[in-house]
Write a protein that holds these residues in place. Structure first.
Motif, PDB file in Angstrom:
ATOM      1  N   MET A  49      -1.682 -59.448 -22.676  1.00  0.00           N
ATOM      2  CA  MET A  49      -3.105 -59.396 -22.316  1.00  0.00           C
ATOM      3  C   MET A  49      -3.977 -59.737 -23.516  1.00  0.00           C
ATOM      4  O   MET A  49      -4.967 -60.456 -23.399  1.00  0.00           O
ATOM      5  N   TYR A  50      -3.583 -59.225 -24.675  1.00  0.00           N
ATOM      6  CA  TYR A  50      -4.362 -59.479 -25.895  1.00  0.00           C
ATOM      7  C   TYR A  50      -4.525 -60.989 -26.109  1.00  0.00           C
ATOM      8  O   TYR A  50      -5.623 -61.497 -26.316  1.00  0.00           O
ATOM      9  N   GLU A  51      -3.410 -61.691 -26.004  1.00  0.00           N
ATOM     10  CA  GLU A  51      -3.469 -63.150 -26.201  1.00  0.00           C
ATOM     11  C   GLU A  51      -4.298 -63.828 -25.135  1.00  0.00           C
ATOM     12  O   GLU A  51      -5.110 -64.713 -25.419  1.00  0.00           O
ATOM     13  N   ALA A  52      -4.096 -63.404 -23.907  1.00  0.00           N
ATOM     14  CA  ALA A  52      -4.843 -64.029 -22.809  1.00  0.00           C
ATOM     15  C   ALA A  52      -6.348 -63.780 -22.972  1.00  0.00           C
ATOM     16  O   ALA A  52      -7.160 -64.685 -22.764  1.00  0.00           O
ATOM     17  N   PHE A  53      -6.708 -62.585 -23.365  1.00  0.00           N
ATOM     18  CA  PHE A  53      -8.137 -62.249 -23.488  1.00  0.00           C
ATOM     19  C   PHE A  53      -8.769 -63.050 -24.623  1.00  0.00           C
ATOM     20  O   PHE A  53      -9.881 -63.546 -24.495  1.00  0.00           O
ATOM     21  N   LEU A  54      -8.019 -63.177 -25.718  1.00  0.00           N
ATOM     22  CA  LEU A  54      -8.565 -63.947 -26.848  1.00  0.00           C
ATOM     23  C   LEU A  54      -8.755 -65.405 -26.446  1.00  0.00           C
ATOM     24  O   LEU A  54      -9.806 -66.002 -26.708  1.00  0.00           O
ATOM     25  N   ALA A  55      -7.731 -65.953 -25.772  1.00  0.00           N
ATOM     26  CA  ALA A  55      -7.824 -67.350 -25.340  1.00  0.00           C
ATOM     27  C   ALA A  55      -8.989 -67.513 -24.371  1.00  0.00           C
ATOM     28  O   ALA A  55      -9.759 -68.478 -24.452  1.00  0.00           O
ATOM     29  N   ALA A  56      -9.126 -66.574 -23.474  1.00  0.00           N
ATOM     30  CA  ALA A  56     -10.202 -66.657 -22.471  1.00  0.00           C
ATOM     31  C   ALA A  56     -11.568 -66.621 -23.150  1.00  0.00           C
ATOM     32  O   ALA A  56     -12.489 -67.340 -22.747  1.00  0.00           O
ATOM     33  N   ALA A  57     -11.694 -65.827 -24.173  1.00  0.00           N
ATOM     34  CA  ALA A  57     -12.987 -65.670 -24.843  1.00  0.00           C
ATOM     35  C   ALA A  57     -13.360 -66.908 -25.650  1.00  0.00           C
ATOM     36  O   ALA A  57     -14.519 -67.089 -26.011  1.00  0.00           O
ATOM     37  N   ARG A  58     -12.370 -67.779 -25.916  1.00  0.00           N
ATOM     38  CA  ARG A  58     -12.666 -68.984 -26.703  1.00  0.00           C
ATOM     39  C   ARG A  58     -13.200 -70.126 -25.842  1.00  0.00           C
ATOM     40  O   ARG A  58     -13.710 -71.097 -26.346  1.00  0.00           O
ATOM     41  N   LYS A  59     -13.022 -70.020 -24.525  1.00  0.00           N
ATOM     42  CA  LYS A  59     -13.417 -71.151 -23.657  1.00  0.00           C
ATOM     43  C   LYS A  59     -14.905 -71.119 -23.353  1.00  0.00           C
ATOM     44  O   LYS A  59     -15.510 -70.047 -23.349  1.00  0.00           O
ATOM     45  N   ASN A  60     -15.452 -72.275 -23.036  1.00  0.00           N
ATOM     46  CA  ASN A  60     -16.824 -72.285 -22.545  1.00  0.00           C
ATOM     47  C   ASN A  60     -16.825 -71.944 -21.065  1.00  0.00           C
ATOM     48  O   ASN A  60     -15.852 -72.190 -20.364  1.00  0.00           O
ATOM     49  N   GLY A  61     -17.903 -71.408 -20.603  1.00  0.00           N
ATOM     50  CA  GLY A  61     -18.019 -71.090 -19.185  1.00  0.00           C
ATOM     51  C   GLY A  61     -17.281 -69.819 -18.824  1.00  0.00           C
ATOM     52  O   GLY A  61     -16.857 -69.046 -19.690  1.00  0.00           O
ATOM     53  N   THR A  62     -17.114 -69.624 -17.521  1.00  0.00           N
ATOM     54  CA  THR A  62     -16.518 -68.376 -17.046  1.00  0.00           C
ATOM     55  C   THR A  62     -15.008 -68.520 -16.888  1.00  0.00           C
ATOM     56  O   THR A  62     -14.522 -69.515 -16.356  1.00  0.00           O
ATOM     57  N   VAL A  63     -14.304 -67.513 -17.370  1.00  0.00           N
ATOM     58  CA  VAL A  63     -12.845 -67.493 -17.245  1.00  0.00           C
ATOM     59  C   VAL A  63     -12.465 -66.203 -16.530  1.00  0.00           C
ATOM     60  O   VAL A  63     -12.957 -65.128 -16.887  1.00  0.00           O
ATOM     61  N   LEU A  64     -11.625 -66.322 -15.521  1.00  0.00           N
ATOM     62  CA  LEU A  64     -11.148 -65.115 -14.842  1.00  0.00           C
ATOM     63  C   LEU A  64      -9.690 -64.887 -15.220  1.00  0.00           C
ATOM     64  O   LEU A  64      -8.853 -65.781 -15.056  1.00  0.00           O
ATOM     65  N   VAL A  65      -9.401 -63.720 -15.767  1.00  0.00           N
ATOM     66  CA  VAL A  65      -8.020 -63.395 -16.120  1.00  0.00           C
ATOM     67  C   VAL A  65      -7.504 -62.409 -15.070  1.00  0.00           C
ATOM     68  O   VAL A  65      -8.056 -61.319 -14.905  1.00  0.00           O
ATOM     69  N   HIS A  66      -6.482 -62.823 -14.368  1.00  0.00           N
ATOM     70  CA  HIS A  66      -5.922 -62.033 -13.268  1.00  0.00           C
ATOM     71  C   HIS A  66      -4.788 -61.162 -13.814  1.00  0.00           C
ATOM     72  O   HIS A  66      -3.743 -61.667 -14.218  1.00  0.00           O
ATOM     73  N   VAL A  67      -5.041 -59.872 -13.823  1.00  0.00           N
ATOM     74  CA  VAL A  67      -4.114 -58.929 -14.437  1.00  0.00           C
ATOM     75  C   VAL A  67      -3.521 -58.045 -13.332  1.00  0.00           C
ATOM     76  O   VAL A  67      -4.252 -57.511 -12.505  1.00  0.00           O
ATOM     77  N   ILE A  68      -2.202 -57.924 -13.316  1.00  0.00           N
ATOM     78  CA  ILE A  68      -1.563 -57.125 -12.265  1.00  0.00           C
ATOM     79  C   ILE A  68      -1.202 -55.751 -12.835  1.00  0.00           C
ATOM     80  O   ILE A  68      -0.465 -55.660 -13.829  1.00  0.00           O
ATOM     81  N   THR A  69      -1.713 -54.704 -12.212  1.00  0.00           N
ATOM     82  CA  THR A  69      -1.410 -53.350 -12.691  1.00  0.00           C
ATOM     83  C   THR A  69      -0.873 -52.496 -11.547  1.00  0.00           C
ATOM     84  O   THR A  69      -0.965 -52.873 -10.381  1.00  0.00           O
ATOM     85  N   LYS A  70      -0.347 -51.343 -11.926  1.00  0.00           N
ATOM     86  CA  LYS A  70       0.145 -50.412 -10.901  1.00  0.00           C
ATOM     87  C   LYS A  70      -0.731 -49.173 -10.923  1.00  0.00           C
ATOM     88  O   LYS A  70      -0.849 -48.512 -11.958  1.00  0.00           O
TER      89      LYS A  70
END
Ligand SMILES: Cc1ncc(C[n+]2csc(CCOP(=O)(O)OP(=O)(O)O)c2C)c(N)n1
Length: 621
Positions: free
Chosen positions: A260-281
């Motif tokens: 998640m850490y990597e995905a969130f950092l990558a998402a924060a670097r992009k322009n515009g809106t990024v949706l990160v789909h995280v599966i939890t229990k």
């Protein structure tokens, strides 16, 4: 607190925790939450599900510069812990203690006081625009659950988010559950993504993602190649979002901090809106909650070993009475159908759902839609009953007015949790419904004094050809006044005591209070008449004419003053030249904090003794 968690005393302290300690930290957080919530009660399962997710967010975000927006906010306990509010859990949700929801007054890392669903994306869009206008650089993250994503407002937010030029990260916390199982088209779409794709690290480009997908038949591949667009739709998870101009990343394992850490950092670097789909229990790490996430969504005190509730079972709640009566009526009247906005259990519709699955509709957390949908059902010849908490019906004001009442459709609003609700605080108190319902032309608004009256009022509604609302409180149904049960006649009140110097006009739950206050006043030699108002709208004007004869008129209601029953009566009395005294016993025009209903009633002078003292003082002035 012990070990790793002990080293986190303020926001950003988590950054000093070593990667190898994340597992230990998560375990300590879970132990802490289970221990505390088992004593105080609270929202457990959702919080256990977001432990790793919140750790990852706190590793990526720099507080308070960066902004984190929670949706609903019932899952913010881990965030509270990681921002140094561990001590507050001793008094979680108790009067004067720490809130169970994000609270601006508690921390500058809580950006919005929340409690209602589906607001986070819109709020975050506003933050993004504010950042653009003021030239800031902070990261902005919104977290929304798959349940909250069923609410219409979330789509209005997504629609807007698709146009953003600068970065916004939306974390979709998908645990398949609302309070009950999640419902609807979006839920099944997310289900398809979950089942058709293994977790991905990051999707940098289409080819990369495609290569990871297990064998697809060669014919299909050929077909797909013909069109880039159809290819996108078929094999890229999250195509729905992509087509709205929102970059989709996922699905990601929501219990793997590093991923998640990597995905969130990558998402924060992009322009515009990024949706990160995280599966939890939901309920993760505590067997009882994992196996029964519905029960552990919101719990009272419980035994950790067995998961069993420690609170005394309430005898018969108003919700139970509503539930059994509706079931009987549905047996008699085939055109009765029931609607819930994601709360079949809480509103007492689970039995109806079991018995009449075809006549039951869970529309998701979508109160506005529920009301317009009810209008449609009514237009099609059915008699819909929308069972909903007072606080959540606030959202649907215009649909009630515009879609139901202007058309005079026979829709029944079963307004549960009306009045003081308690530990969930400001966002959940049901103290505005009389104000927002009773001025709508053509809408009948009623409140029962006890269990039997709720039954007859529901029966009355079924035979009534227009829109009607019945408001009843949380908790045990009043079983007093069984001998007072005049038939419910449209717009007519019920006199419980006629003789007196003053008259108390009481609404619903306050009838019992008025009765007790009258008995106390009688002991002081002050004779008091008591009226069960029954109809807040249309109000019984004959009754008001009779009230003109008393030296003093007092109204009693669990609603704020403005727009409430008392204000209406005061206006009527003034217009009719009343010369006596008037006392409006109600809640003040302010937000009512969390605490037990008894504590709050005491704090706001709604107990019978307090009412009696106030009335006596006024009589003697
Ligand atoms: C407008 C509104 N309606 C109903 C609710 C009651 N409610 C609280 S949490 C919840 C389910 C939320 O599901 P999800 O967003 O998936 O979060 P989870 O608890 O599964 O983490 C519901 C229906 C609410 N808070 N707001």
């Amino acid at each position: 607190m012990a070990g790793v968690l002990e080293r986190i005393r303020k926001p950003n302290d988590i950054k000093n925790i070593r990667e190898t300690e994340y597992g230990q930290l998560a375990a300590e957080i879970r132990e802490f939450l289970i221990g505390h919530v088992s004593r105080t009660g609270g929202h457990l399962a959702s919080n256990l599900g977001v432990v790793e997710l919140t750790i990852a967010l706190h590793l990526v975000l720099d507080f308070p510069k960066d902004k984190l927006v929670w949706d609903v906010g019932h899952q913010c306990y881990v965030h509270k812990l990681l921002t140094g509010r561990g001590e507050g859990f001793q008094t979680l949700r108790q009067y004067g203690g720490m809130s169970g929801f994000p609270k601006r007054r508690e921390s500058n890392t809580d950006l919005f006081d929340t409690g209602h669903s589906s607001t986070s994306i819109s709020e975050a869009c506003g933050l993004v625009k504010a950042r653009e206008l003021s030239g800031g650089k902070e990261k902005i993250f919104a977290v929304i659950g798959d349940g909250a994503l069923t609410g219409g407002l979330a789509y209005e937010g997504l629609n807007n988010a698709g146009q953003l030029k600068s970065n916004l990260v939306i974390i979709l916390n998908d645990n398949k559950m609302s309070i009950s199982e999640n419902v609807g088209g979006m839920a099944s779409y997310l289900g398809k993504i979950r089942t058709s794709n293994k977790y991905v690290d990051l999707k940098d480009d289409v080819t990369n993602t495609l290569e990871k997908i297990p064998k697809i038949g060669t014919k299909l591949v050929r077909q797909i190649r013909r069109s880039k667009e159809s290819l996108k739709k078929l094999v890229i998870p999250g195509g729905y979002f992509e087509e709205m101009n929102i970059t989709y990343i996922g699905p990601i394992d929501g219990h793997n901090v590093n991923q998640m850490y990597e995905a969130f950092l990558a998402a924060a670097r992009k322009n515009g809106t990024v949706l990160v789909h995280v599966i939890t229990k939901k309920g993760k790490g505590y067997d009882c909650a994992e196996h029964n996430p519905k029960q552990f969504h919101g719990v009272g005190a419980f035994d950790i070993e067995t998961g069993k509730s420690l609170s005394k079972k309430q005898e018969q709640t108003y919700t139970d009475v509503f539930s059994s009566t509706l079931l009987e009526l549905a047996g008699k009247y085939r055109n009765v159908v029931a609607i819930t906005a994601a709360m079949p259990g809480g509103t007492g519709l689970s039995l109806f759902q079991e018995r009449y699955p075809k006549r039951f509709f869970d529309v998701g957390i979508a109160e506005e839609h529920a009301v317009s949908f009810a209008a449609g059902l009514a237009a099609g010849g059915f008699h819909p009953v929308f069972a909903v908490y007072s606080t959540f019906l606030q959202r649907a004001y215009d649909q009630i007015l515009h879609d139901v009442c202007i058309n005079q459709f026979p829709v029944i609003f079963a307004v549960d949790r009306a009045g003081i609700v308690g530990n969930d605080g400001e966002t959940h108190q049901g103290v505005y419904d009389l104000s927002y319902l009773s001025h709508i032309p053509g809408l009948t608004v009623m409140a029962p004094k006890n269990e039997w009256e709720l039954r007859v009022m529901l029966e009355f509604c079924i035979s009534y050809p227009g829109p009607a609302a019945i408001r009843y409180p949380r908790g045990m149904a009043c079983r007093k006044f069984e001998t007072f049960l005049e038939p419910v006649v449209f717009g007519v009140c019920e006199w419980l005591l006629k003789e007196g110097e003053l008259v108390l006009l009481a609404v619903g739950s306050m009838v019992e209070t008025a009765w007790q206050a009258a008995k106390l006043l009688e002991q002081e030699g002050i004779k008091t008449a008591v009226v069960n108002v029954r109809f807040i709208s249309p109000v019984d004007e004959k009754m008001l004419e009779q009230a003109l004869r008393y030296q003093m008129v007092a109204t009693l209601e669990e609603n704020v003053r403005r727009g409430g029953f008392g204000e209406h009566v005061a206006c009527w009395l003034a217009e009719h030249g009343y010369k006596g005294d008037f006392v409006d016993i109600c809640l003040p025009d302010q937000f009512i904090e969390h605490g037990s209903p008894d504590q709050l009633k005491n704090a706001y002078g709604l107990e019978a003794k307090q009412v009696a003292v106030r009335l006596k003082e006024k009589m003697q002035n």
